[in-house]
Design an enzyme around this catalytic site. Sequence first.
Site, PDB file in Angstrom:
ATOM      1  N   GLY A  82     -34.737 -41.080 -22.837  1.00  0.00           N
ATOM      2  CA  GLY A  82     -35.503 -42.084 -22.115  1.00  0.00           C
ATOM      3  C   GLY A  82     -36.955 -41.941 -21.994  1.00  0.00           C
ATOM      4  CG  ASP A 123     -35.962 -46.193 -11.519  1.00  0.00           C
ATOM      5  OD1 ASP A 123     -35.878 -47.631 -11.297  1.00  0.00           O
ATOM      6  OD2 ASP A 123     -35.913 -45.872 -12.486  1.00  0.00           O
TER       7      ASP A 123
END
Length: 927
Positions: free
Chosen positions: A607, A724
């Site tokens: 990621g 997040d």
Amino acid sequence: MEARFLFLLLPPVLLFLGVTTAQNPGFVSLDCGGQENFNDELGLQWTPDDSFMYGETANISVANETRKQYMTLRHFPADNRKYCYTLNVTTRTRYLVRASFLYGNFDNNNVYPKFDISLGPTHWATIAISDADTIEVQELIFLASDPTISVCLSNATTGKPFLSTLELRQFNGSIYLTQFENQFYLSVSARINFGADSEAPVRYPDDPFDRIWESDSVRKANYLVDVAAGTEKVSTRMPIDVSKGERPPQKVMQTAVVGRNGSLTYRLNLDGFPGFGWAFTYFAEIEDLKPNEVRKFRLVLPGNPDLSKPAVNIEENAQGKYRLYEPGFPNISFPFVLSFRFGRTSDSTLGPLLNAMEINKYVKKIDGSLDGSVIATVVSLYSSADWAQEGGDPCLPVPWSWVLCNSDPQPRIVSIKLSGKNLTGNIPSDLTKLSGLVELWLDGNSLTGPIPDFSGCMGLKIIHLENNQLTGELPPSLVDLPNLRELYVQNNMLSGTVSSALLDKNLVLNYTGNANLHKKHNKVSQNKIIIGSSVGAAVLLIATIGSCILMHKGKKKYPKQDKLGHAVSAQRLVSSLGDAANEAAHCFSVSEIEDATSNFEKKVGSGGFGVVYYGKLKDGKEIAVKVLTSNSFQGKREFSNEVSLLSRIHHRNLVQFLGYCQEEGKSILVYEFMHNGTLKEHLYGPLTRERSISWIKRLEIAEDAAKGIEYLHTGCVPSIIHRDLKTSNILLDRNLRAKVSDFGLSKLAVDGASHVSSIVRGTVGYLDPEYYISQQLTEKSDVYSFGVILLELISGHEAISNESFGANCRNIVQWAKLHIQSGDIQGIVDPSLHGVYDNQTMWKIAEKALMCVQPHGHMRPSMSEVIKEIQDAILIERGAEAVREGSSDDISRHSMHSSQNIASPMDIGASEHCLSIDAAMAQPTAR
Ligand SMILES: *[C@@H]1O[C@H](CO)[C@@H](O)[C@H](O)[C@H]1NC(C)=O
Ligand SMILES: *[C@@H]1O[C@H](CO)[C@@H](O)[C@H](O)[C@H]1NC(C)=O
């Protein structure tokens, strides 16, 4: 005759031993974290717990505390294990066990720890530290039924469990004998010395049993308040006849309070109550009464008129002055806030007098595992091995690290995992007495001798005995194990033949590497899989799908990282970085990391931050290794400052940060490995087709994650906003317990992706619209994201989807809101739950989720409120589950349980009203 003779001889012998070996026979005073023996000023002999093999020691300094035993402590990791002290006791003897806790900010975290303490399998108390400088004390009175007791710490929800002192005081009388003593412990709630001349407690040596009689002049919240006017202290120097045994010591009885206006009143909070308790009052007449004076009074307990009838006349009841009278209630129900009054009777000339009182709460003893004594025998064979030192009950309150248990009230051991533990000698025959055993892992040891007969463990599914030095034949009884699916005996010294019955059994069997063990010839077997050493794990997995072995073989999944977005609000952290360098996180060397990951062989995720690899440390611990793409850290020091912050965030529901590595231009973070990957994969990934997670499990996952977030918000100084939260940042361990990941990385994120550092971060679909517009970040932004996660748990849909929510709607919040508000909960519930849930709990969570996604932060609940709601739902769901298991007509039951929100028959066309995600953000106040 002989026995009687012995009995007469015994006491003098014991007495002799007592005098020569210790000045307080039956006393144990452990100074946790201490280094040496010492005597304190009371004359108590303290010994260090330095032979204890778990945890770490710490020194603290606290204002106004000079006692050496409180300057040290031992603390333990906040993990899923329990840490037990085992003490020797004499059976059929009554003891007081006292544990004390002085936090003193030992970890420089200023996070007040909260954890459980248990006596054997019984939950004793939850320790919730509320002040760094105050000693928490817990005391329990018990009758020893075994030669040892275990005091265990576990279940940390914030901070790390720790212990300052552990004391054992032996009684020799029977004042604490109760008719409930075989089923209940007494937890000490109040032990008060009235009329005390100072704030100092009375204890040893005044009290030969070292009970701590707390002074009534101590001022603390909700302790002896609402004192009646006219209350006066009185005292005497005259000796008081307290007889022998465990009456309060003379010093306590020599002081008292008197109600000169006719009443004594008090209110105090009782720890552990409401509940049933043991309450005694102690009186001695210590005033000189004139011939015409009478002191008679009654206890008045609001709401308990019956108890108020008997009157006390101390002198008459005790048959004289300076003598003890001790009326009490062996079993009385008390509230948490206790108010009581002693009132003069109408024929009395003097007000009431009170010297002391004791209130204890009954704590129900929990029966431990049914396999406790059997496994104790096994453990005793390996008494020097570290795995044998864990202590306490094998299953409760949490199991040993190498054991799994079922959830029966008296659990049975279902799995034993002692692979590679250097076991020698025969396979302990007691293992064959574990009737609940499903899995046995003894591979990779040096076990010799024959394989025992396992017909006592009819539930056995998986047996691993490979890579030992076992001899003899395969016992024929293996064929009779009806559930046996896997049998590994390769690389031993077994001999004889593998019977055709075994070959015909439908199981995975590996017996290679035993020179003298042969298959019977001329027999071709059809339905069995034999694994030679070259056959891969794929076959194994196929063969075992559906059984719980999946947990062991493990799908090595790791979350994919999404773009950017993460964690802490950077400026809020700066203040805490000052002393970070000297509390650095563990630093791994590159070669260590390379060894652990076999040269970064197995990629398990990737990621915005970089790539994640699977690894295994030398000690067997599995790790996730995050190699950061960015290399913009100014230098080692800056990086290690950042990571040492991460290493200070500990919570059982946060993925554990283990250390870092910065060498050769690489910046690497090391985390614990989470075997079951991300919640996202389980909700709507390919895995869901194999097996979907049940509603109760989803509730538990929600609870776990919520606790992790709550800790970031309230347990950390300064508080941390995750920023997040999403289902791909909630990871699941072997047991599907959830932990939150990717917290605390904000500074790293800023440096690693500087082109977006100043704008809103987060993930579309989870992003708080208010934050998006105002750019003001608060904890409530995380609450919004968590609300979205709750909706995903309910519906099994992703937060943003082009297909799931109808024509013009891409956003789960708008979609779910329409359905919930019109009473149509069925319209959003995940079909893969197959209707197995209680309507009430579904509504509870749905409504809370809507509160969480309110447009304005101030309208959203706090994480603690959300946790409360989830916990309520779990309780109700468990109840409903029990009912469901007890009956088959569960479908009709659901509709009967439905709450005030009756499903509307209206079919709502969600698409018409549903705003697109972008529109929703532009108009946060809509609806
Ligand atoms: C105390 O009394 C209550 C009610 O009479 C009873 O249920 C309970 O078992 C008794 N004992 C204890 C230890 O609670
Ligand atoms: C295994 O046990 C033997 C004998 O008890 C001991 O000498 C040896 O050090 C142990 N090895 C390990 C790795 O623990």
